[in-house]
Write a protein that holds these residues in place. Structure first.
Motif, PDB file in Angstrom:
ATOM      1  N   PHE A 110       0.850  -1.186   0.000  1.00 61.95           N
ATOM      2  CA  PHE A 110       0.000   0.000   0.000  1.00 61.95           C
ATOM      3  C   PHE A 110       0.887   1.237   0.000  1.00 61.95           C
ATOM      4  N   ASP A 111       0.308   2.333  -0.428  1.00 61.96           N
ATOM      5  CA  ASP A 111       0.987   3.624  -0.437  1.00 61.96           C
ATOM      6  C   ASP A 111       0.195   4.564   0.454  1.00 61.96           C
ATOM      7  N   ALA A 112       0.897   5.319   1.283  1.00 58.28           N
ATOM      8  CA  ALA A 112       0.195   6.226   2.194  1.00 58.28           C
ATOM      9  C   ALA A 112       1.106   7.382   2.588  1.00 58.28           C
ATOM     10  N   ALA A 113       0.468   8.448   3.015  1.00 59.11           N
ATOM     11  CA  ALA A 113       1.180   9.634   3.483  1.00 59.11           C
ATOM     12  C   ALA A 113       1.119   9.700   5.008  1.00 59.11           C
ATOM     13  N   HIS A 114       2.069  10.426   5.582  1.00 54.55           N
ATOM     14  CA  HIS A 114       2.061  10.654   7.029  1.00 54.55           C
ATOM     15  C   HIS A 114       3.034  11.774   7.372  1.00 54.55           C
ATOM     16  N   TYR A 115       2.984  12.153   8.625  1.00 56.44           N
ATOM     17  CA  TYR A 115       3.965  13.064   9.204  1.00 56.44           C
ATOM     18  C   TYR A 115       4.118  12.657  10.653  1.00 56.44           C
ATOM     19  N   HIS A 143       4.639  13.654   3.966  1.00 52.20           N
ATOM     20  CA  HIS A 143       5.356  12.911   2.930  1.00 52.20           C
ATOM     21  C   HIS A 143       4.752  11.516   2.820  1.00 52.20           C
ATOM     22  N   GLY A 144       5.113  10.788   1.798  1.00 53.89           N
ATOM     23  CA  GLY A 144       4.523   9.478   1.581  1.00 53.89           C
ATOM     24  C   GLY A 144       5.554   8.387   1.375  1.00 53.89           C
ATOM     25  N   HIS A 145       5.078   7.155   1.498  1.00 55.67           N
ATOM     26  CA  HIS A 145       5.926   5.978   1.324  1.00 55.67           C
ATOM     27  C   HIS A 145       5.125   4.882   0.627  1.00 55.67           C
ATOM     28  N   SER A 146       5.846   3.980   0.012  1.00 51.90           N
ATOM     29  CA  SER A 146       5.285   2.707  -0.427  1.00 51.90           C
ATOM     30  C   SER A 146       5.632   1.702   0.660  1.00 51.90           C
ATOM     31  N   PHE A 147       4.636   0.974   1.136  1.00 57.89           N
ATOM     32  CA  PHE A 147       4.808   0.024   2.225  1.00 57.89           C
ATOM     33  C   PHE A 147       4.593  -1.403   1.743  1.00 57.89           C
ATOM     34  N   LYS A 148       5.280  -2.312   2.374  1.00 54.68           N
ATOM     35  CA  LYS A 148       5.044  -3.743   2.216  1.00 54.68           C
ATOM     36  C   LYS A 148       4.726  -4.281   3.606  1.00 54.68           C
ATOM     37  N   VAL A 149       3.676  -5.067   3.708  1.00 57.94           N
ATOM     38  CA  VAL A 149       3.331  -5.689   4.975  1.00 57.94           C
ATOM     39  C   VAL A 149       3.259  -7.189   4.761  1.00 57.94           C
ATOM     40  N   GLU A 150       3.811  -7.934   5.705  1.00 60.62           N
ATOM     41  CA  GLU A 150       3.765  -9.390   5.672  1.00 60.62           C
ATOM     42  C   GLU A 150       3.130  -9.881   6.961  1.00 60.62           C
ATOM     43  N   ALA A 151       2.250 -10.855   6.830  1.00 63.25           N
ATOM     44  CA  ALA A 151       1.617 -11.472   7.994  1.00 63.25           C
ATOM     45  C   ALA A 151       1.938 -12.963   7.959  1.00 63.25           C
ATOM     46  N   SER A 152       2.419 -13.490   9.076  1.00 59.39           N
ATOM     47  CA  SER A 152       2.763 -14.905   9.180  1.00 59.39           C
ATOM     48  C   SER A 152       1.872 -15.589  10.195  1.00 59.39           C
ATOM     49  N   SER A 194       1.684 -15.054  14.009  1.00 56.77           N
ATOM     50  CA  SER A 194       2.947 -15.107  14.746  1.00 56.77           C
ATOM     51  C   SER A 194       3.863 -13.920  14.487  1.00 56.77           C
ATOM     52  N   ARG A 195       3.668 -13.242  13.368  1.00 53.09           N
ATOM     53  CA  ARG A 195       4.566 -12.136  13.044  1.00 53.09           C
ATOM     54  C   ARG A 195       3.917 -11.195  12.041  1.00 53.09           C
ATOM     55  N   ILE A 196       4.183  -9.908  12.252  1.00 58.36           N
ATOM     56  CA  ILE A 196       3.843  -8.871  11.283  1.00 58.36           C
ATOM     57  C   ILE A 196       5.143  -8.148  10.959  1.00 58.36           C
ATOM     58  N   VAL A 197       5.413  -7.991   9.676  1.00 55.61           N
ATOM     59  CA  VAL A 197       6.603  -7.263   9.246  1.00 55.61           C
ATOM     60  C   VAL A 197       6.146  -6.121   8.346  1.00 55.61           C
ATOM     61  N   LEU A 198       6.527  -4.911   8.703  1.00 60.11           N
ATOM     62  CA  LEU A 198       6.218  -3.718   7.913  1.00 60.11           C
ATOM     63  C   LEU A 198       7.518  -3.167   7.384  1.00 60.11           C
ATOM     64  N   SER A 199       7.547  -2.857   6.102  1.00 59.23           N
ATOM     65  CA  SER A 199       8.781  -2.290   5.552  1.00 59.23           C
ATOM     66  C   SER A 199       8.474  -1.199   4.544  1.00 59.23           C
ATOM     67  N   ARG A 200       9.469  -0.355   4.371  1.00 63.26           N
ATOM     68  CA  ARG A 200       9.478   0.656   3.325  1.00 63.26           C
ATOM     69  C   ARG A 200      10.673   0.294   2.445  1.00 63.26           C
ATOM     70  N   PRO A 201      10.433  -0.613   1.494  1.00 63.30           N
ATOM     71  CA  PRO A 201      11.548  -1.188   0.722  1.00 63.30           C
ATOM     72  C   PRO A 201      12.418  -0.174  -0.004  1.00 63.30           C
ATOM     73  N   THR A 202      11.827   0.911  -0.485  1.00 58.80           N
ATOM     74  CA  THR A 202      12.615   1.870  -1.267  1.00 58.80           C
ATOM     75  C   THR A 202      13.642   2.617  -0.422  1.00 58.80           C
TER      76      THR A 202
END
Length: 121
Positions: A13-18, A32-41, A104-112
């Motif tokens: 997902f893509d979202a803005a924040h401050y 500003h904004g980011h492209s996010f990757k989220v993984e759920a295990s 068991s796990r959530i991983v959030l990343s901003r790969p760029t």
């Protein structure tokens, strides 16, 4: 002893924040904004169906939560008034845990920009 497996699905997902914390001139304070990757295990023993959990069901649920945030301002979401990666992990965990007790796990990343946060449950 039965084997324990861990399965994982990812969504984007893509979202803005401050973020208002920190020095008054810090760049995070600007919108500003980011492209996010989220993984759920999901972790557990294999069920009678031959899997830990239905990957398609996990995929749909994870993408639904990501869609709540996509192309929005994270600060406007309850619980994300200070939208750090840590709080985003909690946001996803709270919305998925009841449906997937073996979450068991959530991983959030901003790969760029090479940033990752992991929440072990």
């Amino acid at each position: 002893m039965k084997p324990v497996f861990e399965i994982t699905k990812a969504a984007f997902f893509d979202a803005a924040h401050y973020i208002e914390q920190g020095p008054s001139d810090h760049r995070y304070r600007r919108l500003h904004g980011h492209s996010f990757k989220v993984e759920a295990s999901v972790r557990g023993e294999m069920l009678d169906a031959g899997w830990v959990a239905d990957l398609d069901t996990l995929d749909v649920a994870l993408k639904a939560v990501a869609a709540e945030l996509d192309h929005g301002l994270l600060n406007d979401k309850a619980g994300l008034e200070v939208p750090t990666l840590e709080r985003l992990c909690l946001y996803f965990a709270e919305r998925l845990k009841t449906r997937f007790p073996g979450l068991s796990r959530i991983v959030l990343s901003r790969p760029t920009i090479g940033e990752t946060c992991s929440l072990a449950l």
